[in-house]
Write an enzyme that holds these catalytic residues in place. Structure first.
Site, PDB file in Angstrom:
ATOM      1  CG  HIS A   1      -2.130   0.727   1.132  1.00  0.00           C
ATOM      2  ND1 HIS A   1      -2.117   2.099   0.366  1.00  0.00           N
ATOM      3  CD2 HIS A   1      -3.446   0.416   1.110  1.00  0.00           C
ATOM      4  CE1 HIS A   1      -3.515   2.568   0.529  1.00  0.00           C
ATOM      5  NE2 HIS A   1      -4.099   1.529   1.118  1.00  0.00           N
TER       6      HIS A   1
ATOM      7  CD  GLU B   1      -8.417   2.144   1.296  1.00  0.00           C
ATOM      8  OE1 GLU B   1      -8.648   1.425   0.124  1.00  0.00           O
ATOM      9  OE2 GLU B   1      -7.564   2.820   1.412  1.00  0.00           O
TER      10      GLU B   1
END
Lengths: 326, 326, 326, 326, 326, 326
Positions: B171, B275
């Site tokens: 990420h 998320e």
């Protein structure tokens, strides 16, 4: 008729020898004369490939990763680009039923777009080309800040595209980053280009502008939801709708990818493209076919209709590339 | 049980005030004390969201775009990162049934990975964290050359991951390029990370290494054919096979994207992630649901089985994040 | 026997196509196979030129301005250099009576000389090469600070040259300065190289080192007095004497220049060289001969003797390039 | 009359103390007053040298390696240059029969030439100077890209030179490259300057422009054939002819070099120069004369006539430096 | 006895001519011989000034703004510094009752302190010097990041200072910032130095280290409260106490400033200094005295005692500069 | 009435959370809504402090070290600055009897001052602000060359200040140098600003311009003699006189410093300021008072009169900040 809007020139070694010597000299000089026989020797294989791929007409442009848009100055790029465009012009002239010319533009880093616009005009008006490549990253991945495609920096070029009524195919060149191949850079730059255009005023300011995004639009159709979310939060027109201001080619070497593309943007925004011979020229052991042999793949999809296929294979190309069949 | 492997901390404004002052001072200082009440005030909304999203347990990490991996020196990054990890630790402690901690690492540009490794060890060993984020571009999009994830530069970190038996979630952080939002940078960096790993020796050298790629793997599942071609030409194991050395989360906010992902990499390599709350927190007018409300979307897919769903929602998470449920 | 110590390979366009694609990719890949027929097709003209120039044996090396010592990383340079050296090896193998191989070295900016030394060893030991080129400015005129040839930086290479008992021919590559052509850069770099060596400890530390300076030693023989003056003031051995630690080739395309060279450094330090075909390939309207047809020019000089000519045309070459005729 | 067109001022230490303090302050301030006695004390030796060298009149300019054209800003350079020119003006005033003034110009890197042009005008018009130095590399060898002397960048200065009818002497300043002394940099820059001018339109655009190249033209007369070849291939007027648009001084400290110079460019393009006292101030043990004692050397050449000598020693100087004897 | 610990050498112009030529050459060469007569001619005025200023002994060091610590390489700085120190040594030798030597150190940007330490040792051990200057900003105000004086970077130098038992006088050199004169840079750097030392471990690690801060400590005594506050908040020993680990000279050209200094740091930490002749050499029309004529000023202060004056004028100097009177 | 001209806003954490996210995004977005209750919660402590410090009215501006003038582009700075100014406006509106607004300006490195001027106009004209901060180093200590305050670069801003008849308070922002804290950078920049203004034409060109220097003028009052000397030597008006063109605040946390300030510049040029709460918020164990509790300190000075105190506490503020009490 099967029209492949995304092909690149297959040219004799002498053309690249000229390029190597341009690099070595770092300054422009006149390129070598290449005979029709030399050109035909190379075209023989290219045409056989079109035949086996059931492609009637292919649009050919410079091989993007060799465009050298970040190296050795604007004048070297211009010498090289016009030379390659002239070679393409001669190849089209030798086989006018099989090829159309798509221009490379002598972009150079973040300088004046004047030379690019002049070459666009020359190739379309004088050489009968039907469109051009547009490199959104003429710094070729070195991280230099370039204005995004939504920036007014690009407007003079958009104006000329509209005036000449030809489309641009978004296609980056090489990539200097040691961790990103030029092939992946194509994909990433297409995603950047799509968002840069779709989140801008460009299509409001240039309603007749036609832009084709290569390789099925990078990551965007797959990552659609992510970018829809942003638009929904800020109250813009749905991203899905805005996305359809663009056109997309089918240079995706998997049935799954193609299916997704057609579903997300619609067959009425897609143009058949293979980039053959090129990256996809590898035989899939599962099928015995080359990965870029996309006509049978698209024929085999159950999620689209024959009407869709006609749009994809021919009619959209006629609509977008108006000069190609006039 | 529904396990969401990809969530981020929802923290009081005082935490970010601390960050702003770290930026302002350009040097580390001790962060503010935040009370349990302040934490709970923020967590209330977060937990409600988990409930409405049918999420039993979420793994939470620092919000990536705030990780500041390219700014003001390694010591500032370390102060900030450890502070945030400590906040997460307290949040997990307040709701041990609903959260697990995933560490941010104090990466800083292309320096020594020592501080990152130390913090990984601290968070896993001392704080009971179950994995970490790994930023493949700690220069945050400024074009500085970073070794790709296949490079030996990263080996000390891989070694520690294996030793601790925790996975890394790929990420990236923010992005300094004026034409690339941090959100798109996530996607492009994931594509670079996937190719960097899959075309390297990393999994030969670290057979037990577990890497999860966020956001469904960037562009790669969609662009699969393109990268298969390269492998076929050079005689490597099929790219599709190599791709399955990685794990992928489901942070894709469209059913089409999810369907493609499951088809290409297989439900046995996918982990549920939302998320939420984050980028996907936007209500789709067509469904009335938030785009990151992915449980119903995956439930509604006809292309996967209930066994697949069990893998995606829980069992893969248990396999990959061995420490999360021990 | 007439021995020309300064020639360069005449190779098929496919070799330079490979170079262009190395530039475009910015990373190494395997070069194309070139057939003996392709090589011979190019060599036919080269050999005819040697015949007409009365040259029995020519030493051929990579064409210096294409050596790309400042571009795209050490690994790209190494791929390119070894490829070219291998082509030269095959050309020598096809005409062992007419050619000897002189290696290009994979220098890259101011990095470790290891790859250069390894390639020197490979070409001499495995391929039977008789010497190498040495580029004193691998930054190719961009002003980056490189240690002069008198610096210990170069000692590992000098050591290997002595160990293998082969000479180096000082010859720079291309030039990035917009106001200095690569051709003039050769001359200026030779002047820098001569002073760098002659004013250093190099020949004291490597008494058996053999260095040939291309193009008659740049400006130094003409500007001799200027540099004698410096030495006289500081009480060193006369510059004229120290200058004779070096060897010089005759690649000077005027009788006046050659006369000066022989007078200043002595015929016993000069080796016949033409660089044909190359820069000098232009017919002088006054004589009807090509400027690089230097055998008749040297034959016509009244200021040297036939003994001198034997030294220049053959004997010095035998002395300096001991491996060439063993 | 023996006219030496290439001399430099011999000035008291206080002048250089002023320079050192300009460096130290990095900003301009008024220079010290130097008395006539201080000036005469230094000139005594200088005049004795002219006497012993049989020089009737010497043109004196700032000592080029101290011109600091790349350091600390345009205003510091201007302060220093005007100060030195004023000192020269006073020296000429003290010995009007023995000296003429040649101006240094306050060039600074690649900035506006305005201050240089203004100082040229001031020194010629107000101080009666007869010419100027022109530094083709005001970046002093640090590799910064400067336009070549053929570039239109220099045209305003050429225009003023023509208007005032004074010649420029090409002479670079210091050199920051660790491997190139300022003395060799003079030579290399002269070669670059000659090619930059001779291969340009400058003399077509300024037919009355007069340019003298110092130190016998760098490497060019010696390397003549190399540059003739280029011209012959592209069908230009013979390089030898074009070269004679320039003038050359005789600051070559060897009879061989002088002989070559006179042969290649002709005595009718050469002006006597010694740069005494300067680089050549070293006694040749073979002759017992200083190397810069060039009058006897030129007298002793058998390859030129007494008419040639008159041109070299006086008449060419009168023709080129029209203001010197009016 | 009146001891002035802060004076600088007054040297002949020839010394600065040497410096100017070092700048011009950018490489070291041997400096000129200067006769005792030349030295004495300059010293006459200097000694008269000491007499009129009632100074018995002055410690003289290189003039700081000429130390060129950021220019042209470590070897040039070393040549210059040792030359100046040698001149000072000779001046002290000519007047051993009036002068003591304080060394300049050949610092160069942020490189190895080896040469500085070696020169410190040479000057103290061989030349009998009694201390040195220490420049906390050898980058001379160009913003390059230098470790603060509290950093371990400086420890080898501190170690040598302790070993030799000599103090360092904090004094920066020139300043390249266009908006900050070297004179103000002295002041700002002293403030930075004081805080860097006082907020560090240096005096814990080197309890015998003696550091004198020039010009009354920059801004710190005046701004004392500001820095006390920081210390009080973090629970450190009071800043006022820590400040007294340092010594301060009296080179403040106002009675108000001196009064404040003595009040804040105490007369027992102050050493008489005038820097005469230097910045303060200007007659105050109100008093008819030169601003650097500080003896009467200090004599006239009502806020200190005669015992304080003895400390300031002599006893502290004896304590700190132990080698000066042994 | 006691007027404190130097205070900063005390704002909720949410404001700084917004700043942190601006940093993270590197692009502007709309800031969060903050309620009156949130503002009042923070103001409660601030007002209590004013009460205990006997301050009737305080002028509040953005906290300077958070102004981020060198980071992430002009548009980010503008978003942040206008947001903070708007918060201040609301705080003043909530307590119009206790506060006046002083604007931060969106300066960004060395770019166009247009946005700063526009914001000055907006805050004064629309929001009723009474002055602004002026940062003389918007590059925040990274050494980038900024024109000094005497340079015409700043003239458009001076013009607007005169037109609006508001003063600027000289106050720098953060500092990127690792060896200089932002707090010391304030002091050093104030010294640079004072000299830049006082040695320039600014007050001749803008006779009505009003400039207040924060923190008692940096080092200048203490180092007065040093700068008087320079002016005396060059025959300028006495520095002491010129210094009084400026105004100074009393943010000096020691009685000694304040005494010196009043003596040197005169009470008629000083304005009461505390910067409370801020740097000085530390209790002095000797007095039990906070160091920034300056009213009693000034009351206790024997060197000034009650008339002086009235000037300092109120009348000068009324004179300089004409809009504050109209």
């Amino acid at each position: 008729m099967i029209v492949d809007v995304h092909g690149h020139t297959v040219a004799p070694a002498e053309m690249y020898e000229y390029q190597a010597k341009l690099f070595a000299r770092r300054s422009p000089f006149r390129g070598p004369k290449i005979s029709d026989d030399q050109l035909e020797a190379k075209l023989a294989g290219h045409l056989a490939l079109l035949d086996s791929g059931q492609i009637d007409v292919q649009f050919i442009s410079p091989r993007p990763y060799t465009m050298m848009h970040s190296l050795f100055g604007a004048d070297v790029v211009r010498s090289w680009t016009t030379y390659v465009n002239d070679i393409i012009h001669r190849q089209v002239g030798l086989h006018p039923d099989r090829f159309r010319g798509v221009a490379g533009l002598p972009q150079f880093r973040v300088t004046d777009l004047g030379p690019a616009i002049a070459e666009l005009e020359r190739t379309v008006t004088d050489l009968g080309f039907v469109g051009c490549l547009l490199n959104p990253d003429p710094c070729e991945g070195d991280g230099t800040s370039v204005p995004g495609l939504g920036d007014r920096y690009w407007y003079p070029l958009y104006e000329k595209l509209c005036e000449l009524d030809v489309p641009a195919l978004i296609h980056s060149a090489s990539c200097s980053s040691p961790r990103e191949s030029y092939s992946l850079h194509f994909i990433n730059e297409e995603s950047i280009a799509v968002l840069g255009l779709v989140n801008s005023q460009v299509f409001d300011d240039f309603p007749t502008l036609k832009v084709v995004v290569a390789h099925g639009g990078g990551a965007i159709p797959y990552q659609l939801g992510r970018f829809r979310a942003g638009g929904l939060k800020s109250g813009q027109v749905d991203f899905t709708v805005r996305l359809r201001r663009l056109w997309f080619d089918t240079v995706l070497y998997s049935a799954d990818g193609l299916e997704l593309l057609f579903k997300v943007v619609g067959p009425d925004r897609c143009l058949f493209g293979t980039e053959a011979p090129g990256t996809g020229a590898a035989v899939d052991p599962a099928t015995g076919l080359s990965l870029d042999d996309l006509k049978p793949v698209i024929d085999g999809l159950s999620t689209i209709t024959d009407d869709d296929r006609r749009l994809i294979f021919e009619e959209n190309a006629r609509a977008v590339y108006g000069r190609a069949f006039s």
